[in-house]
Design an enzyme around this catalytic site. Structure first.
Site, PDB file in Angstrom:
ATOM      1  N   ASP A  29       0.867  -1.171   0.000  1.00  0.00           N
ATOM      2  CA  ASP A  29       0.000   0.000   0.000  1.00  0.00           C
ATOM      3  C   ASP A  29       0.904   1.222   0.000  1.00  0.00           C
ATOM      4  O   ASP A  29       1.826   1.324   0.823  1.00  0.00           O
ATOM      5  CB  ASP A  29      -0.898   0.021   1.239  1.00  0.00           C
ATOM      6  CG  ASP A  29      -1.983  -1.039   1.180  1.00  0.00           C
ATOM      7  OD1 ASP A  29      -2.093  -1.733   0.147  1.00  0.00           O
ATOM      8  OD2 ASP A  29      -2.718  -1.189   2.182  1.00  0.00           O
ATOM      9  N   ASP A  42     -14.757  -4.007  -0.891  1.00  0.00           N
ATOM     10  CA  ASP A  42     -14.239  -3.944   0.470  1.00  0.00           C
ATOM     11  C   ASP A  42     -15.414  -3.739   1.406  1.00  0.00           C
ATOM     12  O   ASP A  42     -16.070  -2.691   1.357  1.00  0.00           O
ATOM     13  CB  ASP A  42     -13.234  -2.796   0.603  1.00  0.00           C
ATOM     14  CG  ASP A  42     -12.153  -2.852  -0.473  1.00  0.00           C
ATOM     15  OD1 ASP A  42     -11.759  -3.977  -0.840  1.00  0.00           O
ATOM     16  OD2 ASP A  42     -11.725  -1.788  -0.941  1.00  0.00           O
TER      17      ASP A  42
END
Length: 241
Positions: free
Chosen positions: A7, A129
């Protein structure tokens, strides 16, 4: 397949706790070096999220991500702030293997269905998500997990029936970055309800035991992030278990 994750915020490797930008851990290692290390340990594919892009709705680290793909030799799938077809084409032309579409897959499914037709379904991953409500029903969030969704995971996946979609990435936000174990039951339910979809799991892996539990499902891929950065085990351990 084990898929290690990076990330990125401002070009650096980070991990968030339950998707909270205010609860982040920064890692000093250069992302290109991280990718090369994962490749040396046996990874074949990597998942890279442009968190700046996800938060602000505009991909901003594409050049770095394409450089990571080129220098590591890994097949890279990436997302974060993907908003138009030209961005997707630029990434694919720049050596990215698959583009991950998150928020727009929830807020503008018609657009994503158009992209699936234009690009070819094998090059697009729909990322959903989810947060679980009080009844355990998963609802996908959007905009870097900052906005709650109004349609359930099942409603959204039903909507993509017949679109050509073949790969979905499911993350349980409440388990992401926690290292407390994955939501195996959720992934199993997705596989049962949508047997033609390739399911990539994400969120919660903290031990080799968790990896083994996911491997038993025979998913298309298992994304692992924080556990690798915290040295709970290595990519090679996960591949071999």
């Amino acid at each position: 397949m084990i898929i290690p994750a990076i990330d990125l915020i401002n070009g650096r490797c980070v991990r968030l706790y339950k998707g909270d930008f205010n609860q982040r851990t920064d890692y000093d290692e250069d992302p290109i070096d991280v990718a090369k290390r994962f490749a040396a340990e046996g990874a074949e594919r990597m998942h890279i999220v442009d968190l700046d892009g996800a938060k602000h709705g505009k991909s901003s680290q594409s050049d770095l991500i394409m450089k990571i793909a080129a220098e590591s030799g890994l097949k890279v799938q990436t997302g974060g702030g993907i908003r138009d077809l030209s961005q997707i084409q630029r990434l694919l032309d720049g050596g990215i293997d698959r583009v991950v579409v998150g928020s727009l897959s929830v807020t503008n499914p018609q657009m994503v269905k158009f992209w699936l037709n234009e690009v070819t379904p094998s090059k697009i991953v729909v990322a959903l998500d989810v947060n679980l409500d009080e009844n355990g029903v998963p609802f996908p969030a959007t905009r870097g997990w900052l906005e709650a969704g109004k349609r359930s995971l099942w409603e959204i996946l039903d909507d993509y029936s017949g679109s050509g979609l073949n790969t979905v990435l499911i993350t349980d936000i409440g388990r992401d970055g926690v290292l407390g174990g994955s939501n195996v039951d959720l992934y199993k339910e997705v596989q049962s309800n949508y047997p033609t979809l390739n399911v990539i799991t994400s969120g919660g892996v903290g031990s080799i035991k968790d990896v083994k539990a996911l491997k038993a499902l025979k998913p298309h891929g298992i994304i692992i992030g924080k556990a690798l950065y915290e040295n709970k085990f290595s990519v090679s351990d996960a591949v071999a278990c």
